[in-house]
Enzyme design. Sequence first.
Site, PDB file in Angstrom:
ATOM      1  CG  HIS A 104     -14.467 102.417  42.425  1.00 22.24           C
ATOM      2  ND1 HIS A 104     -14.895 103.038  43.184  1.00 22.24           N
ATOM      3  CD2 HIS A 104     -13.734 103.399  41.668  1.00 22.24           C
ATOM      4  CE1 HIS A 104     -15.538 104.249  43.046  1.00 22.24           C
ATOM      5  NE2 HIS A 104     -15.064 104.584  42.302  1.00 22.24           N
ATOM      6  CG  ASP A 106     -11.568 106.984  40.316  1.00 23.20           C
ATOM      7  OD1 ASP A 106     -13.167 106.653  40.753  1.00 23.20           O
ATOM      8  OD2 ASP A 106     -12.304 108.416  40.175  1.00 23.20           O
ATOM      9  NE  ARG A 288     -13.484 110.187  37.418  1.00 19.44           N
ATOM     10  CZ  ARG A 288     -13.854 109.522  37.100  1.00 19.44           C
ATOM     11  NH1 ARG A 288     -14.396 108.154  38.278  1.00 19.44           N
ATOM     12  NH2 ARG A 288     -13.368 108.091  36.193  1.00 19.44           N
TER      13      ARG A 288
HETATM   14 FE   LIG Z   1     -15.022 106.510  41.800  1.00 24.08          FE
END
Ligand SMILES: [Fe+2]
Length: 297
Positions: A104, A106, A288
């Site tokens: 994927h 983000d 993150r």
């Molecule tokens: Fe991710």
Amino acid sequence: MITVTKLTPHVGARVDGVDLSKPLSDADFAHVAAAFFANEVVVFPKQNLTPDQQIAFTKRFGVLEHHVRKEARLADHPEIFILSNKVDAAGNAIGAQDAGRFWHSDLSYKEEPSLLSALYAIEVPVKDGRPLGDTHFASTTAAYDALPDSQKQTLASLRNIHSYRDYRLKNYAAQQEDMRRGIRTVQEHAPTPEQLASVPDMFTPLVRTHPVTGRKGLFANEGHTSHMADMPIAEGDALLAQLYTHITQPQFIYSHRWAEGDLLMWDNIAVQHKATFDYDPLPRLLYRTTVRGSTAY
Ligand SMILES: [Fe+2]
């Protein structure tokens, strides 16, 4: 002195000689940003960052997102999304355990999909001297470049649909499968109706032009793409399967083996990534930050 060392021919570089806990000069920042966009994934080893310092550095690239999953944000720092398999005293997940089970990029389901993500490794599981939980990155620009011209033309006008709702259901099904196989999973919150309403399904060009580099890449991924638009579902699924196999060939991949103190940054337009779940129940903790991008074209 800042040095940039390529890690594979197409994707990934290591950047040494930068201390990200201090504000970079404009010249150093420009150097780092150029290395980042040229290599699509960069690692800054041996950093020692507070959440505020990580936020300050990544903010120089743009506006930081506050993730739709409030329960996985760091208290008092909504810009930090916690990736962890750890639980609090009450047994609740402290962050997102399985963000990254599928290939994927983000927030690709958002109206303004993410430009880049930065992940800072605080706790890295190690078994028998080998760090676990590698992250794999595949360059969708290199994959696009390698397609035959005839297919590039066919793909140019196509659109695909990115769906947060379908992604969460897919993830949940995979979690249930893990449980059946005896793999421990941390019970996660189901998305609320408000969360789902804030991320409606998005129609997105299959071939996307990077707003900074001008390079074209394939903007469809196994995690967030639910189906192709404007064609029969089965035909679209066959096309997507072919593209996913193409994108994830070894020559387009950089696999990152984590060390504590790594700040790893990747371009969400130019690469897709995938996590490895080989460490549980060993604890893992990463923070993150995610920079907002612009509408895909
Ligand atoms: Fe991710």
